[in-house]
Motif scaffolding. Structure first.
Motif, PDB file in Angstrom:
ATOM      1  N   ILE A   1     -31.576  65.219 -18.285  1.00 36.88           N
ATOM      2  CA  ILE A   1     -31.975  63.896 -17.803  1.00 36.88           C
ATOM      3  C   ILE A   1     -32.206  63.932 -16.296  1.00 36.88           C
ATOM      4  CG2 ILE A   1     -31.218  61.505 -17.490  1.00 36.88           C
ATOM      5  CD1 ILE A   1     -29.651  61.820 -20.143  1.00 36.88           C
ATOM      6  N   SER A   2     -31.259  64.512 -15.566  1.00 36.18           N
ATOM      7  CA  SER A   2     -31.384  64.604 -14.115  1.00 36.18           C
ATOM      8  C   SER A   2     -32.665  65.324 -13.711  1.00 36.18           C
ATOM      9  CB  SER A   2     -30.170  65.338 -13.538  1.00 36.18           C
ATOM     10  OG  SER A   2     -30.375  65.665 -12.175  1.00 36.18           O
ATOM     11  N   LYS A   3     -32.955  66.413 -14.378  1.00 35.91           N
ATOM     12  CA  LYS A   3     -34.148  67.206 -14.056  1.00 35.91           C
ATOM     13  C   LYS A   3     -35.420  66.386 -14.182  1.00 35.91           C
ATOM     14  CE  LYS A   3     -36.604  71.419 -15.438  1.00 35.91           C
ATOM     15  NZ  LYS A   3     -36.594  72.581 -16.386  1.00 35.91           N
ATOM     16  N   GLU A   4     -35.550  65.630 -15.270  1.00 33.70           N
ATOM     17  CA  GLU A   4     -36.763  64.839 -15.489  1.00 33.70           C
ATOM     18  C   GLU A   4     -36.859  63.665 -14.516  1.00 33.70           C
ATOM     19  OE1 GLU A   4     -39.211  65.731 -17.201  1.00 33.70           O
ATOM     20  OE2 GLU A   4     -38.313  67.320 -18.407  1.00 33.70           O
ATOM     21  N   LEU A   5     -35.736  63.011 -14.245  1.00 33.71           N
ATOM     22  CA  LEU A   5     -35.755  61.875 -13.327  1.00 33.71           C
ATOM     23  C   LEU A   5     -36.092  62.329 -11.911  1.00 33.71           C
ATOM     24  CD1 LEU A   5     -32.641  59.822 -14.492  1.00 33.71           C
ATOM     25  CD2 LEU A   5     -35.017  59.631 -15.253  1.00 33.71           C
ATOM     26  N   CYS A   6     -35.520  63.458 -11.501  1.00 28.84           N
ATOM     27  CA  CYS A   6     -35.798  63.974 -10.168  1.00 28.84           C
ATOM     28  C   CYS A   6     -37.248  64.418 -10.042  1.00 28.84           C
ATOM     29  CB  CYS A   6     -34.849  65.126  -9.837  1.00 28.84           C
ATOM     30  SG  CYS A   6     -33.144  64.596  -9.559  1.00 28.84           S
ATOM     31  N   ALA A   7     -37.769  65.043 -11.080  1.00 26.38           N
ATOM     32  CA  ALA A   7     -39.173  65.461 -11.062  1.00 26.38           C
ATOM     33  C   ALA A   7     -40.098  64.256 -10.921  1.00 26.38           C
ATOM     34  CB  ALA A   7     -39.503  66.246 -12.329  1.00 26.38           C
ATOM     35  N   TYR A   8     -39.723  63.151 -11.553  1.00 21.30           N
ATOM     36  CA  TYR A   8     -40.529  61.924 -11.481  1.00 21.30           C
ATOM     37  C   TYR A   8     -40.673  61.442 -10.039  1.00 21.30           C
ATOM     38  CZ  TYR A   8     -42.031  57.097 -12.241  1.00 21.30           C
ATOM     39  OH  TYR A   8     -42.726  55.903 -12.210  1.00 21.30           O
ATOM     40  N   VAL A   9     -39.595  61.571  -9.250  1.00 25.99           N
ATOM     41  CA  VAL A   9     -39.653  61.118  -7.857  1.00 25.99           C
ATOM     42  C   VAL A   9     -40.045  62.247  -6.908  1.00 25.99           C
ATOM     43  CG1 VAL A   9     -38.015  59.262  -8.247  1.00 25.99           C
ATOM     44  CG2 VAL A   9     -37.155  61.475  -7.472  1.00 25.99           C
ATOM     45  N   GLY A  10     -40.480  63.378  -7.464  1.00 29.09           N
ATOM     46  CA  GLY A  10     -41.042  64.451  -6.656  1.00 29.09           C
ATOM     47  C   GLY A  10     -40.089  65.525  -6.204  1.00 29.09           C
ATOM     48  N   VAL A  11     -38.916  65.610  -6.837  1.00 25.71           N
ATOM     49  CA  VAL A  11     -37.933  66.632  -6.469  1.00 25.71           C
ATOM     50  C   VAL A  11     -37.733  67.579  -7.646  1.00 25.71           C
ATOM     51  CG1 VAL A  11     -35.565  67.076  -5.777  1.00 25.71           C
ATOM     52  CG2 VAL A  11     -36.771  65.085  -4.868  1.00 25.71           C
ATOM     53  N   THR A  12     -37.996  68.867  -7.434  1.00 22.08           N
ATOM     54  CA  THR A  12     -37.912  69.831  -8.533  1.00 22.08           C
ATOM     55  C   THR A  12     -36.914  70.957  -8.275  1.00 22.08           C
ATOM     56  OG1 THR A  12     -39.782  71.072  -7.601  1.00 22.08           O
ATOM     57  CG2 THR A  12     -40.290  69.411  -9.275  1.00 22.08           C
ATOM     58  N   SER A  13     -36.057  70.808  -7.256  1.00 21.05           N
ATOM     59  CA  SER A  13     -35.084  71.856  -6.961  1.00 21.05           C
ATOM     60  C   SER A  13     -33.993  71.898  -8.015  1.00 21.05           C
ATOM     61  CB  SER A  13     -34.463  71.611  -5.579  1.00 21.05           C
ATOM     62  OG  SER A  13     -33.820  70.354  -5.550  1.00 21.05           O
ATOM     63  N   LYS A  14     -33.336  73.039  -8.115  1.00 22.08           N
ATOM     64  CA  LYS A  14     -32.242  73.210  -9.065  1.00 22.08           C
ATOM     65  C   LYS A  14     -30.937  72.766  -8.423  1.00 22.08           C
ATOM     66  CE  LYS A  14     -34.325  77.117 -11.502  1.00 22.08           C
ATOM     67  NZ  LYS A  14     -34.150  78.537 -11.909  1.00 22.08           N
ATOM     68  N   PRO A  15     -29.958  72.315  -9.247  1.00 21.83           N
ATOM     69  CA  PRO A  15     -28.650  71.969  -8.673  1.00 21.83           C
ATOM     70  C   PRO A  15     -27.952  73.225  -8.186  1.00 21.83           C
ATOM     71  CG  PRO A  15     -28.556  71.926 -11.067  1.00 21.83           C
ATOM     72  CD  PRO A  15     -30.006  72.121 -10.691  1.00 21.83           C
ATOM     73  N   THR A  16     -27.073  73.083  -7.202  1.00 22.61           N
ATOM     74  CA  THR A  16     -26.329  74.230  -6.703  1.00 22.61           C
ATOM     75  C   THR A  16     -25.337  74.694  -7.763  1.00 22.61           C
ATOM     76  OG1 THR A  16     -24.613  72.853  -5.740  1.00 22.61           O
ATOM     77  CG2 THR A  16     -26.508  73.365  -4.348  1.00 22.61           C
ATOM     78  N   PRO A  17     -24.908  75.963  -7.703  1.00 24.73           N
ATOM     79  CA  PRO A  17     -23.956  76.461  -8.707  1.00 24.73           C
ATOM     80  C   PRO A  17     -22.695  75.626  -8.832  1.00 24.73           C
ATOM     81  CG  PRO A  17     -24.848  78.272  -7.441  1.00 24.73           C
ATOM     82  CD  PRO A  17     -25.336  77.014  -6.781  1.00 24.73           C
ATOM     83  N   SER A  18     -22.236  75.022  -7.729  1.00 26.01           N
ATOM     84  CA  SER A  18     -21.001  74.247  -7.779  1.00 26.01           C
ATOM     85  C   SER A  18     -21.152  73.009  -8.638  1.00 26.01           C
ATOM     86  CB  SER A  18     -20.553  73.854  -6.371  1.00 26.01           C
ATOM     87  OG  SER A  18     -21.532  73.053  -5.745  1.00 26.01           O
ATOM     88  N   ALA A  19     -22.388  72.558  -8.840  1.00 27.55           N
ATOM     89  CA  ALA A  19     -22.596  71.397  -9.702  1.00 27.55           C
ATOM     90  C   ALA A  19     -22.517  71.788 -11.164  1.00 27.55           C
ATOM     91  CB  ALA A  19     -23.969  70.780  -9.419  1.00 27.55           C
ATOM     92  N   GLN A  20     -22.782  73.051 -11.429  1.00 23.81           N
ATOM     93  CA  GLN A  20     -22.791  73.516 -12.809  1.00 23.81           C
ATOM     94  C   GLN A  20     -21.419  74.045 -13.234  1.00 23.81           C
ATOM     95  OE1 GLN A  20     -25.950  76.288 -12.057  1.00 23.81           O
ATOM     96  NE2 GLN A  20     -27.486  74.954 -12.927  1.00 23.81           N
ATOM     97  N   THR A  21     -20.702  74.651 -12.298  1.00 29.26           N
ATOM     98  CA  THR A  21     -19.369  75.171 -12.584  1.00 29.26           C
ATOM     99  C   THR A  21     -18.445  74.763 -11.460  1.00 29.26           C
ATOM    100  OG1 THR A  21     -20.366  77.082 -13.668  1.00 29.26           O
ATOM    101  CG2 THR A  21     -18.021  77.228 -13.118  1.00 29.26           C
ATOM    102  N   SER A  22     -17.538  73.874 -11.720  1.00 34.06           N
ATOM    103  CA  SER A  22     -16.678  73.326 -10.680  1.00 34.06           C
ATOM    104  C   SER A  22     -15.631  74.334 -10.224  1.00 34.06           C
ATOM    105  CB  SER A  22     -15.985  72.075 -11.204  1.00 34.06           C
ATOM    106  OG  SER A  22     -15.069  71.596 -10.260  1.00 34.06           O
ATOM    107  N   ASN A  23     -15.139  74.150  -8.992  1.00 29.57           N
ATOM    108  CA  ASN A  23     -14.062  74.988  -8.473  1.00 29.57           C
ATOM    109  C   ASN A  23     -12.701  74.581  -9.006  1.00 29.57           C
ATOM    110  OD1 ASN A  23     -15.926  76.330  -7.036  1.00 29.57           O
ATOM    111  ND2 ASN A  23     -15.223  75.724  -5.020  1.00 29.57           N
ATOM    112  N   VAL A  24     -12.565  73.331  -9.418  1.00 27.58           N
ATOM    113  CA  VAL A  24     -11.282  72.841  -9.896  1.00 27.58           C
ATOM    114  C   VAL A  24     -11.433  72.404 -11.348  1.00 27.58           C
ATOM    115  CG1 VAL A  24      -9.439  71.167  -9.560  1.00 27.58           C
ATOM    116  CG2 VAL A  24     -10.707  72.030  -7.591  1.00 27.58           C
TER     117      VAL A  24
END
Length: 200
Positions: free
Chosen positions: A133-156
């Protein structure tokens, strides 16, 4: 969705209603809050339900008034990453959110909660669905970057004690130091916190 979108470089406005006592007040509150912010797109995230219960998959769909293409992309993306049936975009002219917001808007029906299959898929693939969902919404507003690794795998990683053998894991953000992570773990009130090293 919000956290992943921030990681992609978008600054979403979160609207959450904790005061309304009925549906009309809820819609008025949400529409008013959306219309008072600076944004390019309005999104409402929902769960669907039909009559009775079902042990078969029903699927995901996205409701729209003007944004058919975006709705189709979001529905397809959710389906692709999760296996939820793609019910596609659905034109709705009778919804207060879609009619009341003054920017392009969609209403995401992630899955049907009266379907045990849909509910199980949602629980299993929660992170994938949010990222899609985030990927499609961000692409709609012109942002196509990937989330940083910390967003995908948390430190805690917090694991709250539950009866029996089942453990439910809850992740909470990335921190700049181990001390900050330990402080967050302590503040959480969870029975157990495992501090992991920084994700490279």
């Amino acid at each position: 969705i919000i956290e992943l979108s921030i990681q992609r470089g978008v600054k979403p406005n979160k609207v959450e209603d904790n005061t309304s006592n009925n549906q009309r007040d809820n819609i008025n509150y949400i529409v008013s809050k959306h219309n008072s912010t600076n944004r390019k797109l309005d999104v409402s995230v929902h769960f669907n339900a039909s009559a009775g219960t079902s042990n078969k998959g029903i699927g995901t769909e996205v409701l729209y008034l003007t944004e058919k293409t975006l709705s189709a992309k979001v529905s397809k993306s959710i389906s692709t990453v999760s296996g939820l049936i793609d019910r596609g975009p659905k034109l709705r002219k009778d919804l207060g959110f879609l009619n009341g917001t003054n920017k392009p808007a969609i209403l995401i029906e992630v899955c049907f909660v009266n379907s045990s299959v849909d509910a199980a898929i949602y629980r299993r693939d929660f992170n994938k669905i949010c990222d899609a969902i985030s990927k499609e919404l961000c692409a709609y507003v012109g942002v196509t970057s990937k989330p940083t690794p910390s967003a995908q795998t948390s430190n805690v990683v917090f694991a709250k004690d539950e009866p029996g053998a089942t453990k439910w894991r809850v992740t909470s953000g990335a921190y700049s130091s181990k001390a900050a992570a330990e402080a967050a773990a302590k503040k959480s009130g969870f029975a157990y916190a495992e501090i992991k090293g920084t994700v490279k």
